[in-house]
Scaffold this active site. Sequence first.
Site, short mmCIF file in Angstrom:
data_model
loop_
_atom_site.label_atom_id
_atom_site.label_comp_id
_atom_site.label_asym_id
_atom_site.label_seq_id
_atom_site.Cartn_x
_atom_site.Cartn_y
_atom_site.Cartn_z
N ALA A 66 0.87 -1.18 0.00
CA ALA A 66 0.00 0.00 0.00
C ALA A 66 0.90 1.22 0.00
O ALA A 66 2.05 1.16 0.44
CB ALA A 66 -0.88 -0.01 1.24
N GLY A 111 0.70 -5.08 0.98
CA GLY A 111 -0.51 -5.18 0.16
C GLY A 111 -0.27 -5.88 -1.17
O GLY A 111 -1.20 -6.42 -1.76
N GLU A 114 -0.49 -9.49 -0.32
CA GLU A 114 -1.91 -9.75 -0.05
C GLU A 114 -2.72 -9.78 -1.36
O GLU A 114 -3.63 -10.60 -1.51
CB GLU A 114 -2.46 -8.66 0.90
CG GLU A 114 -1.86 -8.77 2.29
CD GLU A 114 -2.22 -7.58 3.17
OE1 GLU A 114 -1.85 -6.45 2.80
OE2 GLU A 114 -2.86 -7.77 4.21
N GLU A 134 4.80 -5.01 7.22
CA GLU A 134 4.06 -3.97 7.95
C GLU A 134 4.59 -3.74 9.36
O GLU A 134 4.58 -2.63 9.87
CB GLU A 134 2.56 -4.34 8.02
CG GLU A 134 1.81 -4.27 6.70
CD GLU A 134 1.89 -5.54 5.87
OE1 GLU A 134 2.70 -6.44 6.21
OE2 GLU A 134 1.15 -5.62 4.88
N1 COA Z 1 4.58 3.14 -0.70
C1 COA Z 1 4.99 4.32 -1.24
N2 COA Z 1 6.13 4.45 -1.95
C2 COA Z 1 6.88 3.33 -2.11
C3 COA Z 1 6.53 2.09 -1.59
C4 COA Z 1 5.31 2.01 -0.85
N3 COA Z 1 4.87 0.87 -0.33
N4 COA Z 1 7.50 1.18 -1.91
C5 COA Z 1 8.40 1.85 -2.63
N5 COA Z 1 8.04 3.14 -2.75
C6 COA Z 1 8.74 4.20 -3.47
C7 COA Z 1 9.98 4.67 -2.71
O1 COA Z 1 9.64 5.60 -1.69
C8 COA Z 1 10.79 5.27 -3.84
O2 COA Z 1 10.25 6.54 -4.15
P1 COA Z 1 11.25 7.81 -4.41
O3 COA Z 1 12.07 7.37 -5.63
O4 COA Z 1 10.32 8.94 -4.70
O5 COA Z 1 12.09 7.94 -3.16
C9 COA Z 1 10.46 4.37 -5.04
O6 COA Z 1 9.24 3.71 -4.71
C10 COA Z 1 11.52 3.32 -5.28
O7 COA Z 1 11.72 2.60 -4.08
P2 COA Z 1 13.15 2.46 -3.35
O8 COA Z 1 12.89 2.25 -1.89
O9 COA Z 1 14.04 3.58 -3.73
O10 COA Z 1 13.67 1.11 -4.04
P3 COA Z 1 14.69 0.04 -3.41
O11 COA Z 1 15.03 -0.88 -4.53
O12 COA Z 1 15.80 0.72 -2.70
O13 COA Z 1 13.85 -0.75 -2.31
C11 COA Z 1 11.90 -1.91 -1.47
C12 COA Z 1 12.73 -1.52 -2.71
C13 COA Z 1 10.64 -2.61 -1.98
C14 COA Z 1 12.68 -2.86 -0.56
C15 COA Z 1 11.52 -0.62 -0.67
O14 COA Z 1 10.97 0.33 -1.58
C16 COA Z 1 10.52 -0.83 0.42
O15 COA Z 1 10.88 -1.32 1.48
N6 COA Z 1 9.25 -0.45 0.17
C17 COA Z 1 8.22 -0.54 1.19
C18 COA Z 1 7.73 -1.94 1.34
C19 COA Z 1 6.65 -1.99 2.43
O16 COA Z 1 6.91 -1.73 3.58
N7 COA Z 1 5.43 -2.35 2.01
C20 COA Z 1 4.34 -2.50 2.92
C21 COA Z 1 3.59 -1.24 3.04
S1 COA Z 1 2.22 -1.44 4.15
#
Ligand code: COA
Length: 257
Positions: A66, A111, A114, A134
């Site tokens: 999400a 999400g 999910e 989460e």
């Molecule tokens: N919500 C909003 N933005 C998100 C996102 C999310 N769930 N997951 C990734 N993004 C965004 C990042 O903020 C980043 O945006 P920016 O370029 O404007 O800073 C962009 O997507 C790329 O992600 P980034 O984190 O730079 O890539 P990465 O390869 O370094 O890491 C992940 C990838 C998936 C490990 C990392 O993005 C992450 O941990 N995301 C969240 C996962 C999460 O907690 N999901 C559950 C949410 S309830």
Amino acid sequence: MNDNSILIEKKDGVLWMTINRPEKLNALNSAVLDALKYCIADLQADNHIKGAILTGSGEKAFVAGADISGFLKGDRNQGQGFAEIGQALFSSIENSTKPIIAAVNGFALGGGCELAMSCHFRIASENAKFGQPEINLGIIPGYGGTQRLPRLVGKGKAFELMMTGENIDANEAYRIGLVNQLCKQEDLLSIAESKMKTIISKSSIALAQLIEATNASDADPEKGMITEAVCFGKSFASDDMVEGVTAFLEKRKPKFN
Ligand code: COA
């Protein structure tokens, strides 16, 4: 309504849905959720379409969860409502009378995991990663993860994934039964298509009955979903959630109470 948040293609009786926010790793914001709702309604309504394949745009992510950037605006009731909206949508996918396959092409986190679990089954590319992170944000899964993950992989493994918040790779996801089949990324869509062609060559009526009968075996799913949404609302209203989300947005480690 769909504002191109999801790319749609209809081909040979199959609806292709590609979530299209690659710059945000296809994170689910309200526009994507609205577009998905529109697509699922269209899938049910279109008599020429017999099944659907759901995937993510780009080579990096199916859906990375999400959209966290909206989380700091809500209170407990909004948190619970947010969970209920996602739950209703994902249940409509699970209970679709037409088969839906998730073609997981990268991160399927929160999400995203999910969403993949709400599809009837999952095929994944070797670079895919799954997880329910989460807990790292001080919240819990709210789109059915606490209910569907234990059913798919067993309660112990589900607790481990949800409590540690650690991601697993595609091989581990395959080993524990979260994914049915692995393949090279370049083969993912053609393998999903070929599987869907086999399925939609069967009786549509039998497929609809099969889905209804198989889903009926889930014990009291409604009660579990209600509890999940209430608990999500509570965690959503906590100081730990503010700290977890702020830390993510500031790209640092959270300090929980
Ligand atoms: N919500 C909003 N933005 C998100 C996102 C999310 N769930 N997951 C990734 N993004 C965004 C990042 O903020 C980043 O945006 P920016 O370029 O404007 O800073 C962009 O997507 C790329 O992600 P980034 O984190 O730079 O890539 P990465 O390869 O370094 O890491 C992940 C990838 C998936 C490990 C990392 O993005 C992450 O941990 N995301 C969240 C996962 C999460 O907690 N999901 C559950 C949410 S309830």
